[in-house]
Each structure stands twice: as structure tokens, then as C-alpha cells.
Design an enzyme around this catalytic site. Sequence first.
Site, PDB file in Angstrom:
ATOM      1  N   LYS A 151     -13.232  15.167 101.656  1.00  0.00           N
ATOM      2  CA  LYS A 151     -12.017  16.044 102.146  1.00  0.00           C
ATOM      3  C   LYS A 151     -11.259  16.490 100.556  1.00  0.00           C
ATOM      4  O   LYS A 151     -10.554  17.528 100.762  1.00  0.00           O
ATOM      5  CB  LYS A 151     -10.481  15.238 102.786  1.00  0.00           C
ATOM      6  N   LYS A 167      -6.853  -1.076  87.148  1.00  0.00           N
ATOM      7  CA  LYS A 167      -7.337  -2.235  86.393  1.00  0.00           C
ATOM      8  C   LYS A 167      -7.525  -1.244  85.139  1.00  0.00           C
ATOM      9  O   LYS A 167      -7.178  -1.705  83.824  1.00  0.00           O
ATOM     10  CB  LYS A 167      -9.097  -2.420  86.466  1.00  0.00           C
ATOM     11  N   GLY A 233     -13.646  17.297 107.576  1.00  0.00           N
ATOM     12  CA  GLY A 233     -15.195  17.339 108.330  1.00  0.00           C
ATOM     13  C   GLY A 233     -13.909  15.912 109.828  1.00  0.00           C
ATOM     14  O   GLY A 233     -13.911  15.087 110.060  1.00  0.00           O
ATOM     15  N   ALA A 428     -13.405  -2.834  97.934  1.00  0.00           N
ATOM     16  CA  ALA A 428     -14.597  -1.670  97.913  1.00  0.00           C
ATOM     17  C   ALA A 428     -16.302  -2.443  98.181  1.00  0.00           C
ATOM     18  O   ALA A 428     -16.626  -1.839  98.205  1.00  0.00           O
ATOM     19  CB  ALA A 428     -14.103  -1.333  96.136  1.00  0.00           C
ATOM     20  N   HIS A 552     -22.662 -23.369  76.095  1.00  0.00           N
ATOM     21  CA  HIS A 552     -21.553 -24.079  75.776  1.00  0.00           C
ATOM     22  C   HIS A 552     -20.579 -23.320  74.763  1.00  0.00           C
ATOM     23  O   HIS A 552     -21.976 -23.479  74.431  1.00  0.00           O
ATOM     24  CB  HIS A 552     -21.570 -25.103  75.539  1.00  0.00           C
TER      25      HIS A 552
END
Length: 574
Positions: A151, A167, A233, A428, A552
Site C-alpha cells: 500500500k 543508520k 489489500g 528485519a 591480527h
Amino acid sequence: MAELIIMPKLGFNMSEGKIVKWYKREGETVKKGEPFFSVETDKTNIDIEATADGVIRKLFLEEGDKLPVTLPIAIVGAEGEDIDYLLDEAEKQLGKNVSAPTKAAEQSKEAPGKESSGYDYDVVVLGGGPGGYVAAIKAAQAGKKTAIVEKDHFGGTCLNAGCIPTKALLRSVQSLKEIKDAASYGIEGLDVSGVTLNMSKVQARKSNIISQLVRGVEGLLAGNGVKVYRGKGVIKDNHRIQVGEEFITAEYIIIATGSEVKSLPIPVDGGMKMLTSNEALNLEEIPKSIVVIGGGVIGIEFAYFLACAGSKVTVVEFLDRILPMLDEEITDQVAQMLRELGIEIHTGAKVTEVTKDAVVFEKGGSVYKQETDYVLMAVGRVPNLAGVPCEALGIKTERGAIVTGDTLKTSVDNIYAIGDVNGKAMLAHVASMEAVVAVKDICGEEARMDYDKVPSAIYVSPEIASVGLTESQARSKYGDIKVGRFPLLANGKAKVEGEERGLVKVIVEPKFNEILGIHLYCAHATEMIAEAVSAMKLEGTAEEMAMVIHPHPTVSEALMEAFEAAVDKAVHFL
Ligand code: FAD
């Protein structure tokens, strides 16, 4: 002496096994070490050898049958030996498991083929967020005739008003912070006193990222042959959906309508500038002061962003600590970092009213009034059931969320519910994996969600990420546990990066060194947590993780050292 052979437990998470093959049949002899049968776990097939010489006196399962672990599958004994007592015992144990043994053939449902099911579509997905669009793409890739109804904007909350925009804003303040800290890296000649965020430009960058990603999702849907319906819908019955004037039918419906912002039922003066996360993401100016109601992930990410951008931030949290889902030790360190940024935190505080210029809350029997320009309501989200008349459809709900099992099926056989709308874990990446599982189930493939191994991530600095049980959850479940800690101040790369704050903490079950939880508060934690989830998913032990060679210098060495600390001693920390 005859013995009952049981379905072996071949991994921490194995709950049942399937007999793929009997290498020996009833009446045949078997020698110790010879292959006896093959078991299918959720990962692979494993051949099991006989543990003693004998005759196969009884097989309780046929090939293809499944049974929970530790229940009897066979009797091995000597020729003519009395095995009645073992038969009784087996009957007792198997009788309790009325569903076992279950024929795999009975369980597996007929996967609908590519030929038309008599409906307009094999699968219709309602909602195009990270649950819905992934479900539509996976269904189309599996050969299903698929449609999706959206929609608003594809990508849902995640791309448009959640994960990605937050973010993007946080990345901008991270840059601001680094520039302000430049002198500590030896950079001279910068006058950072006037360095500030231009919110219009920050917002433009954010919007540009979002529109690229939304276009990308639209392209993926088209490229995979998914039919797109634009509009709200409404599910009319088990196989029929209305979009505007149009009706479409589907053999399977996947509900992925997400969630919406929740508010507190308290009096709010119309004169106060009230925000939810939706408006906070679109701020064109940084508020001089703001009270954030709610110290969960969304509240804390905004509090951090706004404080770094120059706002006077107060967080008011009802529970006795912020970020209550985290390990307590990590929460304490994060709260300390936030306080050092200038954020005032009130926990155990109940907001009772928002006046035109203040937030009123009760704490420890006293009433406080925190004056502020803006208020951000960040008290959580609720499943969005608009367009889904659950009662009429016979879909079971609990506390406003659609009830689903670990295959994401609802109480109605051909309807699935994935993502925030089932209220299990409003993340998510959970929505997307639930999409994969639901589509596999529709296609007749074996797949289940494992909610014990869901990572979560919080994008303050240092970053926070965790998976599995906290120390206190593990103690109450397992009693004695091993805890391995490694502070970031002992990690070389953390020093190089100028981010020595933080802790890596691992929680380990003492008998088999099973990994129960991993908690990271360090630079790159949100990237590093994938290693932790993989280790748990692949059932690596703490000993094995301590022996994994980490490059490392990296912050990830701290994880290896925390595992070493849990099972033995860390090298770089006393
Ligand atoms: P949604 O993403 O909400 O998508 C649902 C879609 O369905 C929407 O596009 C909606 O328009 C559409 N829709 C609804 N009803 C209908 C209907 N009747 N007809 C047609 N279309 C309909 N999660 C993370 O994992 N990491 C994060 O860093 C993170 N940060 C967040 C920050 C914020 C501020 C917020 C609010 C959330 C954040 N989340 C984060 C949560 C994440 O956004 C959700 O868990 C995720 O978007 C849920 O996906 P979904 O597909 O279930 O629903």
C-alpha cells in the site's frame, strides 16, 4: 545381554532423527563397528555403527520414519534370548509418543507443482517489507506464480522508516564525532569549534540511500517475475484478497503487514512537539532539548544520535534499566557511555503526563517534571492487522499478534504470517528468514525457524550486538555456567582505532562447552556477531572457538580470547 538401541542425539539442537537406511534387517547378525543404520538430522546423514555383536531382534521403525531422540528404535541381542521385557519397555516409551514413529511420507504434504492450482496465483504476499518482498522473491524463484500487494513503499518500515534511515543518521553523527576527535589522531589545523550537522543535507543523504534501495527491491521483484499490486489489500476469505476494486485469489497467502508505532495512554498537551520514530527520522533541525520516553533499542539509538548532534537528551524508562534485553554487565557499560555523552537517564520511572513544556514522571514515590522542547515516544511497536480480519478468517491471535509455529503457518492451513505481524522478534533479519522458511514450507521442504539464535544489534558507538542467553538467563536455566570475558582495553586493534571501551562476553554450558550466549560491546560488534551466530548454528563449542585462528590485529581476536577465558585462560588479560 539384549539392549534397546535408541535414536541417537547427534547435536545440541537435534530433537528428532529420520531413519534413512537400515544396513541390517531383523534376524541378521551385526558385528561391533559395522554400519547398522543411517540417520538424517537437520544437517546431514550420519551412519551409526553397532556398539556390540548380536542379532537384530526387532526394528521399530521403517526407513523414512522419524522419531524424537533417545526413544527406542531397535533391539539387538542374542539368538533366542528373551526380549519381552525390552519389548514392553519400548512399547511404554513409544506409546507415550503417540505421534511417533511418524511416517515421513505422511508428514510431507503434497508440494503443489508448477501447474496452475485453479487460483489466480500460487502465492500472494500482503505487505512488501523485508518479510514480504523476500517471501515474494523466494516463492517466485521456487517456481510459484506469485503476487505481492503493497500500500505504500516497498522495503516497508525497514528501508523507509526503520533500520536504514536510522543508520544513515547515525553514520552522519559518527563522522561528526570523528572530525571533532581529529586532534587525538594527530590531525592539526582544523578549527572544529563550528563543525555541526546540516540537517537538510543529512536528510538528503538519507533519502537518497532509501530511494536507491527501494528501487532496488522493485527491480528484484520485477526481475523475478513477481506481479505487483499497488494499494491496500484486504483478505476477504482464506483464498481471496481485495485490492481496490480488484479481487485476486491465491492457493497460499503470506501475511507480512508489519507493525506500527505504539503510544502510552497518557494525557498529552497539544502544545508539546510530540514525535514518534517516524517524525524523528525527518527532523530538519536538532532540538535544543528532548525527552525520549522508552529506553529500548529505538529510543537509545535516537538518544545517542541526538546527543551527539548537540541536543540535551533525557531518557525516561519504566523498567529498572535501559536496554533490558541485553546482558546486565553490557547495559551498565552502555549506560555509563551514554551518561558521559551528557544523556540523563531515569530508570524505574513511570511517565504520567506530557504538558505543553514538560514530561511528568513518578520515580521512587516522588513526582518529577522534566522541561523539554520535544518529546520522542519510543515505547515499542504493535503488529499491524489492518486488512487482516483475523477473527472472521479463523486466524488465532495472542496479545494482538498472529500466532504462528516455527514454520510460520497460522491456525489456518494455507495462510502464513511472517515478520513483525507475528510479534515474535520485531527485527528485519528475522522477518526475512521467516519468509524463507514459510516459502520452503509451502514448497513442501523441511525448514524451521530457530528463534534461539537470533542476533540483535544496536548502532551506538561502540556498537552492541548479542545472540543467545544473557548471564542471568543462563544461570537460571543451567545453574552453573562458565563465563568468559575480554575487555577491549586489552585488544590491540581497539587501541589503534581509538575505541578501547567495551567488553566481549561469552556464556558457556560447563559440561559440553556448548555456547549459550555471546555479547559484544565493541567497535564492529554488529559485523562480528555473524561469526558468533554461525558458531552457535554450527554447534561449535567454546573450545573449538578458542582454537579458531583470528586475523591480527582485529577486534575479533577479543572473541577468541573470551572463549579462551571461558574454557581456560586468556593470553592477553590477567
Ligand atoms: P514492515 O517492514 O513493517 O513492512 C510491512 C509492509 O506492509 C509495509 O510496507 C506496509 O506498507 C505494508 N502493508 C501493511 N498492511 C498492508 C495492507 N493491508 N496492504 C498492503 N500493504 C500493507 N530491525 C532490525 O533488524 N535492525 C534495525 O536496525 C532496526 N532498526 C529499526 C529502527 C526503527 C526506528 C524502527 C521503527 C524499526 C527498526 N527495526 C530494525 C525493525 C524493522 O524495521 C522491522 O522489524 C521490519 O521492518 C519488519 O519487517 P516486516 O516485513 O514484518 O514489516
